[in-house]
Write a protein that holds these residues in place. Sequence first.
Motif, mmCIF file in Angstrom:
data_model
loop_
_atom_site.group_PDB
_atom_site.id
_atom_site.type_symbol
_atom_site.label_atom_id
_atom_site.label_comp_id
_atom_site.label_asym_id
_atom_site.label_seq_id
_atom_site.Cartn_x
_atom_site.Cartn_y
_atom_site.Cartn_z
ATOM 1 N N GLN A 199 0.860 -1.185 0.000
ATOM 2 C CA GLN A 199 0.000 0.000 0.000
ATOM 3 C C GLN A 199 0.899 1.238 0.000
ATOM 4 O OE1 GLN A 199 -3.399 -0.126 2.721
ATOM 5 N NE2 GLN A 199 -3.005 -2.297 3.087
ATOM 6 N N SER A 200 1.462 1.516 -1.159
ATOM 7 C CA SER A 200 2.491 2.552 -1.260
ATOM 8 C C SER A 200 1.957 3.945 -0.959
ATOM 9 C CB SER A 200 3.132 2.523 -2.648
ATOM 10 O OG SER A 200 3.838 1.313 -2.850
ATOM 11 N N ASP A 201 0.740 4.256 -1.397
ATOM 12 C CA ASP A 201 0.193 5.593 -1.148
ATOM 13 C C ASP A 201 0.026 5.843 0.350
ATOM 14 O OD1 ASP A 201 0.117 6.089 -3.843
ATOM 15 O OD2 ASP A 201 -2.015 5.597 -4.070
ATOM 16 N N ALA A 202 -0.519 4.869 1.054
ATOM 17 C CA ALA A 202 -0.690 5.015 2.500
ATOM 18 C C ALA A 202 0.671 5.082 3.190
ATOM 19 C CB ALA A 202 -1.515 3.857 3.050
ATOM 20 N N ALA A 203 1.631 4.297 2.704
ATOM 21 C CA ALA A 203 2.974 4.326 3.281
ATOM 22 C C ALA A 203 3.606 5.699 3.102
ATOM 23 C CB ALA A 203 3.844 3.255 2.630
ATOM 24 N N MET A 204 3.428 6.286 1.929
ATOM 25 C CA MET A 204 3.988 7.617 1.677
ATOM 26 C C MET A 204 3.360 8.656 2.593
ATOM 27 S SD MET A 204 6.145 9.425 -0.084
ATOM 28 C CE MET A 204 6.564 8.691 -1.680
ATOM 29 N N GLN A 205 2.058 8.586 2.794
ATOM 30 C CA GLN A 205 1.378 9.544 3.674
ATOM 31 C C GLN A 205 1.908 9.451 5.094
ATOM 32 O OE1 GLN A 205 -2.832 8.839 3.303
ATOM 33 N NE2 GLN A 205 -2.908 9.432 1.142
ATOM 34 N N GLU A 206 2.110 8.238 5.586
ATOM 35 C CA GLU A 206 2.596 8.072 6.952
ATOM 36 C C GLU A 206 4.064 8.491 7.061
ATOM 37 O OE1 GLU A 206 0.890 7.500 9.606
ATOM 38 O OE2 GLU A 206 -0.960 7.293 8.472
ATOM 39 N N ALA A 207 4.852 8.241 6.020
ATOM 40 C CA ALA A 207 6.249 8.683 6.036
ATOM 41 C C ALA A 207 6.323 10.205 6.056
ATOM 42 C CB ALA A 207 6.988 8.122 4.824
ATOM 43 N N ARG A 208 5.444 10.860 5.282
ATOM 44 C CA ARG A 208 5.380 12.320 5.307
ATOM 45 C C ARG A 208 4.971 12.818 6.687
ATOM 46 N NH1 ARG A 208 4.869 15.680 1.002
ATOM 47 N NH2 ARG A 208 3.267 16.840 2.141
ATOM 48 N N ALA A 209 4.023 12.136 7.305
ATOM 49 C CA ALA A 209 3.583 12.530 8.647
ATOM 50 C C ALA A 209 4.740 12.409 9.637
ATOM 51 C CB ALA A 209 2.402 11.666 9.082
ATOM 52 N N ALA A 210 5.549 11.362 9.492
ATOM 53 C CA ALA A 210 6.709 11.204 10.371
ATOM 54 C C ALA A 210 7.679 12.367 10.204
ATOM 55 C CB ALA A 210 7.404 9.883 10.079
ATOM 56 N N LEU A 211 7.877 12.807 8.955
ATOM 57 C CA LEU A 211 8.807 13.902 8.697
ATOM 58 C C LEU A 211 8.235 15.253 9.120
ATOM 59 C CD1 LEU A 211 10.259 12.737 5.283
ATOM 60 C CD2 LEU A 211 11.492 12.971 7.449
ATOM 61 N N GLN A 212 6.926 15.379 9.147
ATOM 62 C CA GLN A 212 6.337 16.604 9.670
ATOM 63 C C GLN A 212 6.585 16.725 11.170
ATOM 64 O OE1 GLN A 212 2.312 16.136 8.326
ATOM 65 N NE2 GLN A 212 2.677 17.194 6.376
ATOM 66 N N ILE A 213 6.685 15.586 11.836
ATOM 67 C CA ILE A 213 7.007 15.592 13.267
ATOM 68 C C ILE A 213 8.498 15.826 13.471
ATOM 69 C CG2 ILE A 213 7.034 14.185 15.364
ATOM 70 C CD1 ILE A 213 4.579 12.697 14.197
ATOM 71 N N ASP A 214 9.315 15.116 12.692
ATOM 72 C CA ASP A 214 10.776 15.192 12.827
ATOM 73 C C ASP A 214 11.389 15.234 11.424
ATOM 74 O OD1 ASP A 214 13.441 14.986 13.319
ATOM 75 O OD2 ASP A 214 13.329 13.202 14.578
ATOM 76 N N PRO A 215 11.655 16.436 10.901
ATOM 77 C CA PRO A 215 12.177 16.560 9.529
ATOM 78 C C PRO A 215 13.589 16.018 9.348
ATOM 79 C CG PRO A 215 11.247 18.647 10.332
ATOM 80 C CD PRO A 215 11.387 17.741 11.512
ATOM 81 N N THR A 216 14.254 15.647 10.444
ATOM 82 C CA THR A 216 15.627 15.146 10.335
ATOM 83 C C THR A 216 15.707 13.634 10.520
ATOM 84 O OG1 THR A 216 16.086 15.439 12.707
ATOM 85 C CG2 THR A 216 16.479 17.330 11.261
ATOM 86 N N TYR A 217 14.600 12.956 10.319
ATOM 87 C CA TYR A 217 14.528 11.506 10.559
ATOM 88 C C TYR A 217 14.987 10.766 9.308
ATOM 89 C CZ TYR A 217 12.456 7.197 12.463
ATOM 90 O OH TYR A 217 12.256 5.939 12.951
ATOM 91 N N PRO A 218 16.201 10.191 9.292
ATOM 92 C CA PRO A 218 16.726 9.600 8.053
ATOM 93 C C PRO A 218 15.954 8.378 7.578
ATOM 94 C CG PRO A 218 18.200 9.161 9.895
ATOM 95 C CD PRO A 218 17.182 10.133 10.394
ATOM 96 N N GLN A 219 15.463 7.553 8.507
ATOM 97 C CA GLN A 219 14.747 6.346 8.102
ATOM 98 C C GLN A 219 13.480 6.670 7.314
ATOM 99 O OE1 GLN A 219 16.563 6.391 10.799
ATOM 100 N NE2 GLN A 219 17.780 4.549 10.525
#
Length: 281
Positions: free
Chosen positions: A70-90
Amino acid sequence: MNGRLGALQLIKTGGLLALVGCLLGLQACHSPRQDAQARLDALTTPEPDALRQRAMRRLALASAYFEQNQSDAAMQEARAALQIDPTYPQAFSLIGLIHQRANASVLAQQSFEHALQLASQPPSTSADLADVQHNYGWFLCQQDRFDMAQTQLMQAIAQPNYRQAGKSWMALGVCQLRAGQKMQARGSFEAALALEPTNPVVRYQLAVLDWQNNDASRAQAMLGALNSSTQASAESLWLGIQLARALAQPQEQRRLTQQLNQSFPNSTQALALAQGKFQDQ
């Protein structure tokens, strides 16, 4: 008159002096909320790096979506993670994998490179860097950039405290096979097997190399534990059938044939078996 008396009373009690000191920054100003937080911190252990912890939880969800294709949902959650911490390399590394799956190689490259940059800086650890290097190395291997891929994978393996070195040794072996480096691939697979003795991919690949070297007995010894487990695949069973046939073991051949037809009746290997397309023909 009453106001003056009130002011004098405040001065006498120290209340006004405390208020002035607070406003001028000479001493701390404590609100009820701050007092409550202080009591909470005194009674419990504060969460270390709360932003990163929150981002990790969102990325865990993103990874679960990615594993379910589910790539679209994965991308949304990855973006949400970066909105919390923009320096998160994973998070950038996972975005690279998502772009790789979508064959957007330029975006994947950019994502991995940014992830590497972030993972090379505090607060990231050597294990964090190794995770990114592994993903980037596998991407490069898929792009047939074998030298760069092997460099990234070897750097990942060399990182201290990296707990998934077996996975990177396996990826390195596969990449070396694709580059036509069978001898080096065997060494990498053997290193992976030492760390992960039940790894099905590693056992299968080593058995294939033995079979190609006309050493059916050694190949069968490597493959036997795999085909007797729940991790057996259509590929491993088909190879096991050919090995049993080459070693004149009809009972073992029948057993594996039955297992292949029952477990993977619609596989290309089952079709090849039905048509008698053995490797030696």
